[in-house]
Design a protein around this motif. Structure first.
Motif, short mmCIF file in Angstrom:
data_model
loop_
_atom_site.label_atom_id
_atom_site.label_comp_id
_atom_site.label_asym_id
_atom_site.label_seq_id
_atom_site.Cartn_x
_atom_site.Cartn_y
_atom_site.Cartn_z
N LEU A 26 34.37 56.92 49.73
CA LEU A 26 33.95 55.55 50.01
C LEU A 26 33.21 54.93 48.82
N GLN A 27 32.41 55.72 48.13
CA GLN A 27 31.59 55.17 47.06
C GLN A 27 32.37 54.92 45.77
N TYR A 28 33.61 55.43 45.69
CA TYR A 28 34.38 55.26 44.47
C TYR A 28 34.94 53.85 44.33
N SER A 29 34.90 53.32 43.11
CA SER A 29 35.62 52.09 42.81
C SER A 29 37.10 52.44 42.70
N THR A 30 37.95 51.44 42.54
CA THR A 30 39.39 51.69 42.42
C THR A 30 39.69 52.60 41.24
N ASN A 31 39.06 52.34 40.09
CA ASN A 31 39.29 53.18 38.91
C ASN A 31 38.86 54.63 39.16
N GLU A 32 37.69 54.78 39.78
CA GLU A 32 37.18 56.13 40.05
C GLU A 32 38.03 56.86 41.08
N LEU A 33 38.47 56.13 42.11
CA LEU A 33 39.30 56.76 43.15
C LEU A 33 40.64 57.20 42.57
N GLU A 34 41.18 56.40 41.69
CA GLU A 34 42.44 56.75 41.04
C GLU A 34 42.31 58.10 40.31
N GLN A 35 41.23 58.25 39.54
CA GLN A 35 41.01 59.50 38.81
C GLN A 35 40.77 60.66 39.77
N TYR A 36 40.03 60.39 40.84
CA TYR A 36 39.73 61.43 41.85
C TYR A 36 41.02 61.93 42.49
N ILE A 37 41.94 61.02 42.80
CA ILE A 37 43.21 61.40 43.41
C ILE A 37 44.01 62.32 42.48
#
Length: 443
Positions: A26-37
């Motif tokens: 939830l706390q990830y921005s789009t850029n951060e979530l992309e990298q996390y995925i």
């Protein structure tokens, strides 16, 4: 000798692994979530990730395939004229350009103002700290220090948070000033007792500020959790801002759209599942990887749901803002939203962190839509609109030969019970198209 047995009750909340991961996503921005995925896909062989560019191209091909030959030839060039995903990776903007694009293009910014602001941006070091004395800037630009400091205040409202700080203490203060959840004593601890904070002198701070040990510990822990100064090639890491939410008016209704087009598509490899599932030697491994994959998918779905509910509530509570812009923004705290949605305030804080919303009036950081809790003497929260109105009144009645500086305006508001920073005063003044005190000398 008598022994006494004392019992006490404590309510403790134990977060499940599922909830922990959902909050992390939830706390990830789009850029951060992309990298996390992508990081998760490397760890987990059951996950299949389709790059956002490939996904978009596939969708375009399917759309084009549905057209007749005539319509295809007419429409095809339009699909390849602009691709924001390709632009994101093809164009590596320098930090100077990134900051210059945030310069508010108001009529009140004179050519001298723009010259000073540009000079300040070009004088940042690898930490994005100001690497020149304001006196030197004033001399080079044939102006005074107050004029330069007013524009530095404006620069310090830009992204990333902390830009334009002159030292580590100011860097921390800028972060505190931009955080709606910052403890009340955080700024005072940093300004006067950073050494005691570093030494974790809890009892000494408690005695000095006449507050509980628990409050002091929370404040010290908060200060230590602030973003540290980074060095090296920081400028390359400045992200391309992607609004997670888009709100537009469609007839009499508001249309809310979650911007998922920039995220890769995540699925589970069914063939690999069957292969592992039927292998008795891989039972534990299969169960662990499947559980991890499902947690990721559920976390992304839960993130979407929370952001949508947040956007829906914002439209309901702040309809004037979506109609008229930032001047019509009403006072609103994270806790107010949390209470309505029956969520913890930390969940809402994670939801707004590093995320942006696109409106008809521009793109705003979600966090900027929440007031920090500007209370007057009576305990009532003053709206941004009221504060701007009061600023305008003070400036209209000022001595025409000695215009009020942003610091003097801040001091006046503080005396009236409105606690607001000089940086925020400068920001509101710019938004109202009011010139700095240097440019308000009436002849």
């Amino acid at each position: 000798m008598q022994l006494a047995i004392k019992t006490s009750q404590k309510i403790m909340q134990v977060l499940s692994p599922q909830l922990v991961q959902h909050l992390e996503i939830l706390q990830y921005s789009t850029n951060e979530l992309e990298q996390y995925i992508y990081d998760k896909a490397i760890e987990n062989p059951l996950l299949v990730v389709t790059d956002a560019t490939v996904k978009m191209q596939y969708e375009e091909i399917m759309q084009l395939a549905s057209y007749s030959d005539k319509s295809y030839s007419a429409q095809a060039p339009q699909y390849h004229s602009f691709n924001p995903i390709e632009m994101k990776f093809a164009v590596k903007e320098s930090y100077e350009q990134y900051l210059l694009e945030q310069v508010p293009m108001h009529k009140n910014l004179s050519s001298v103002d723009l010259k000073i602001l540009t000079f300040l941006i070009q004088s940042l070091d690898e930490r994005l700290f100001l690497d020149v004395d304001v006196e030197i800037v004033a001399n080079k630009c044939n102006t005074n220090v107050l004029h330069v400091e007013a524009l530095l205040d404006l620069l310090q409202t830009f992204e990333p948070v902390g830009v334009g700080a002159r030292n580590y203490k100011e860097y921390l203060l800028i972060q505190v000033d931009s955080d709606a959840l910052a403890p009340k004593l955080a700024s005072r601890f940093i300004e006067a007792d950073l050494e005691l904070v570093a030494a974790q002198a809890i009892k000494q701070l408690s005695k000095k500020y006449k507050t509980s040990l628990n409050n002091v510990k929370k404040t010290v822990d908060y200060i230590k959790s602030l973003k540290p100064v980074t060095t090296g090639d920081k400028f390359e890491a400045i992200p391309f801002v992607i609004p997670e939410i888009e709100v537009e008016r469609l007839g009499e209704e508001w249309l809310i759209k979650l911007n998922r087009g920039y995220l890769p598509n995540v699925t589970i490899d069914k063939q690999y599942v069957e292969m592992l599932k039927n292998d008795p030697n891989c039972k534990t491994y299969f169960n662990d990887t499947m559980k991890d994959a499902l947690l990721l998918l559920q976390g992304i779905e839960q993130r979407d749901k929370t952001l949508y509910e947040l956007a829906r509530l914002l439209v309901e509570l702040q309809e004037d803002f979506f109609h008229k812009g930032i001047e019509a923004l009403k006072p609103m705290r994270l806790k107010d939203i949390a209470d309505i949605l029956s969520l913890h305030v930390s969940t809402i804080s994670r939801a707004v962190r590093g995320k942006f919303i696109k409106t008809a009036h521009g793109v705003y950081a979600l966090q900027s839509l929440f007031t920090k809790g500007v209370m007057n003497i009576s305990g009532k929260m003053d709206s941004i609109m009221y504060i701007k109105k009061r600023l305008k009144q003070l400036i209209e009645t000022e001595d025409k030969q000695k215009p009020l500086t942003d610091q003097q305006l801040t001091n006046t508001l503080s005396a009236e019970g409105i606690q607001i920073s000089r940086r925020t005063v400068a920001k509101y003044r710019e938004e109202m198209n009011i010139m700095s005190s240097f440019n308000r000398v009436y002849g």
